[in-house]
Design an enzyme around this catalytic site. Structure first.
Site, PDB file in Angstrom:
ATOM      1  N   SER A 177       0.837  -1.202   0.000  1.00 21.57           N
ATOM      2  CA  SER A 177       0.000   0.000   0.000  1.00 21.57           C
ATOM      3  C   SER A 177       0.878   1.261   0.000  1.00 21.57           C
ATOM      4  CB  SER A 177      -0.960  -0.048   1.194  1.00 21.57           C
ATOM      5  OG  SER A 177      -2.021   0.852   1.040  1.00 21.57           O
ATOM      6  N   ARG A 208     -12.091   5.425   9.915  1.00 21.81           N
ATOM      7  CA  ARG A 208     -11.635   4.044   9.919  1.00 21.81           C
ATOM      8  C   ARG A 208     -12.680   3.105   9.313  1.00 21.81           C
ATOM      9  NH1 ARG A 208      -6.939   1.361   9.567  1.00 21.81           N
ATOM     10  NH2 ARG A 208      -6.813  -0.475  10.893  1.00 21.81           N
ATOM     11  N   ASP A 212      -8.302  -6.577  -5.217  1.00 24.04           N
ATOM     12  CA  ASP A 212      -7.976  -5.280  -4.600  1.00 24.04           C
ATOM     13  C   ASP A 212      -8.623  -4.191  -5.455  1.00 24.04           C
ATOM     14  OD1 ASP A 212      -6.871  -2.950  -3.618  1.00 24.04           O
ATOM     15  OD2 ASP A 212      -4.809  -3.697  -3.596  1.00 24.04           O
ATOM     16  N   HIS A 245      -7.776  -5.478  -0.810  1.00 33.96           N
ATOM     17  CA  HIS A 245      -6.526  -4.781  -0.528  1.00 33.96           C
ATOM     18  C   HIS A 245      -5.814  -5.374   0.694  1.00 33.96           C
ATOM     19  CE1 HIS A 245      -3.769  -1.428  -0.716  1.00 33.96           C
ATOM     20  NE2 HIS A 245      -4.021  -1.089   0.530  1.00 33.96           N
ATOM     21  N   ASP A 246      -6.589  -5.777   1.679  1.00 34.02           N
ATOM     22  CA  ASP A 246      -6.035  -6.358   2.907  1.00 34.02           C
ATOM     23  C   ASP A 246      -5.165  -7.587   2.664  1.00 34.02           C
ATOM     24  OD1 ASP A 246      -6.568  -4.818   5.063  1.00 34.02           O
ATOM     25  OD2 ASP A 246      -8.283  -5.979   5.787  1.00 34.02           O
TER      26      ASP A 246
END
Lengths: 326, 326
Positions: free
Chosen positions: B105, B175, B270, B303-304
């Site tokens: 990232s 968040r 992602d 993405h994680d």
């Protein structure tokens, strides 16, 4: 025929007020004389959904039990409730059966729900940019929008009217999040890209990129005309809608009651309610031997495409409408 | 070698403190003895980025000019600044040239930036789940997150420390938005779907769906350990990063300076930094005659995925690391 509105829409579909030349309706390009939904052929009815903030009884109405606005005490209405209320209006208007009901997004959910709750009272259901149920990601976006409003200190548990304030910070954030999901990634890139407002970076928290400026503007504008309690309640109605749930998630079984013909329209870059959501409705309709027309429109405009002019989309609605006998 | 962290990471990459057995690092599955980044072979350096809230000088540090915390007066550091600071640390440690820099990232942006700012000081750049620039949609999500914090009444223009409060409502929303973008639509569907917390709807604004509960939990937890000013500043660094901008948007021209070999890794689902963002880096590296290995990992994790265990991903990093001579 009935036109059902989406989150921020209303009964004011088309036409302007005599004394307000800029008061166009939200679906001006679709509904009117000679338009795809031709008011020379059809009597078009628009309804502000129950719980709305444009005239229907809702959180801003006075609760006779307390003499104050309902606020957060106004019961959460579901898509099923909206359709039931529309049916009572139809009774009052002497309409036994709609030639058609049409709607985009949540409006499409209502057009679908009509075929399930009142299968004898609708001949054609036109479901545009919609889905038979929200995904976890859809619910997630709604939840963040709700938390923005609920955690705004000016929300006062939904009784902000009494305090002479509105939770505008929260409603603004909710609308900004909404706008991201209405536009496609590609269209945002084309329309804004990484363009700067003033040609150079400022290294502070002012709006530097055009996209920031656009979102702030949309958010600010929205707080001037929309009610936060209605926003909250409408996102809940969206989350709850799931006609297949009572049938173990099987939409085919849920749609066994339906008798209407269907037009289902999806847009290629709609990532909020993707074309696959429409496939499921088309498949369930076909499975039940219903007459269903499916149009997948190639568009860069994302979910918002259902509100925009597009020759293929409008052409398909026009052609479908022309085959409906009055 | 250097490991660069992403938005909520830190210098604490792997291993736990002697007196705190549960204090694992954020990249425990990747870095350690016998792990893909093998600390038996490499001396691994982790840095908390300038402006961070885990030890580096940042908004929570005392401004010698005022005797108070910098707060919002702390200058906005860019990815370029972070890398420049890391280079000064390398000087101090006596490291002339890294065997490799790796990051996921925003960490990947730093690994790329090293090859541009200090082409002689890095032999291998490992850019994972990253992008050479944010899209309008990426900036849009960051902007909503920032507006959530900036409009929180407890933000006090960034000087909340002096008021004994933190803008936790805003940071929590930021968040929550982030978490939506880190997970893929498919994984959210698999993990949460439309599952209810208590088996039935409650028709109120409590967390009804599991996904709501998950997001609230993640948001609440984050406010307990992360600083809002660092969050704001980090999203700005993300938005600003665009090494091709000085070259009319041509990344090939920007990468003409680079001399490192590259490993570029992207994950199929992602949607924050899509594989197409990686293609651009791969293409620019190839165009400049650089040695580049590209791995597109099939993963449902969005993405994680760059933080998770995956045999193909870890296998690729391990294989790439094995060919680096020390």
């Amino acid at each position: 025929m009935l036109v059902c509105h989406a989150l921020s829409g209303s009964h004011h579909i088309a036409g302007c007020y005599e004394d307000r030349p800029n008061s166009d309706g939200w679906w001006e390009n679709m509904v009117g004389p000679g338009k795809p939904i031709d008011t020379n052929r059809f009597f078009v009815v628009g309804v502000n959904n129950l719980g709305g903030c444009y005239g229907s009884t809702g959180p801003m109405s006075v609760n006779p039990a307390t003499g104050k606005c309902y606020g957060a005490d106004f019961p959460l209405a579901t898509v099923e409730d909206w359709v039931a209320a529309q049916a009572r209006l139809a009774d009052r208007l002497g309409i036994d059966c709609w030639a058609a009901a049409i709607g985009g997004s949540i409006g499409g959910m209502q057009a679908l729900e009509w075929t399930l709750q009142f299968p004898e009272r609708i001949r054609n259901s036109m479901v545009v940019a919609s889905t038979p149920r929200l995904s976890a990601q859809n619910i997630a976006f709604n939840e963040v929008a709700r938390q923005a409003i609920l955690s705004d200190p000016d929300f006062h548990g939904g009784h902000y009217y009494e305090h002479g304030v509105v939770p505008s910070r929260g409603l603004r954030l909710a609308r900004m999040i909404g706008h991201i999901t209405y536009l496609s990634d590609d269209q945002m890139a084309d329309k804004f890209g990484r363009q700067l407002r003033e040609g150079k970076l400022k290294f502070n928290y002012e709006a530097e990129f055009q996209i920031e400026s656009y979102l702030r503007y949309q958010g600010d504008k929205f707080t001037g005309f929309f009610d936060a309690n209605t926003y909250l309640a409408t996102t809940k109605a969206l989350d709850y809608f799931d006609p297949a749930a009572k049938y173990g998630g099987d939409l085919r079984a849920a749609m066994a009651r339906a008798k209407a013909d269907f037009l289902v329209v999806a847009f290629s870059t709609d990532w909020l309610f993707q074309p696959t959501c429409s496939y499921e409705m088309v498949y369930a309709a076909l499975h039940n031997g219903l007459d269903v027309t499916y149009v997948e429109v190639d568009s860069t405009a994302g979910h918002d495409a259902f509100l925009l002019d597009n020759p293929y989309y409008h052409g398909a609605v026009r052609a479908y409408m022309e085959r409906i006998t009055t």
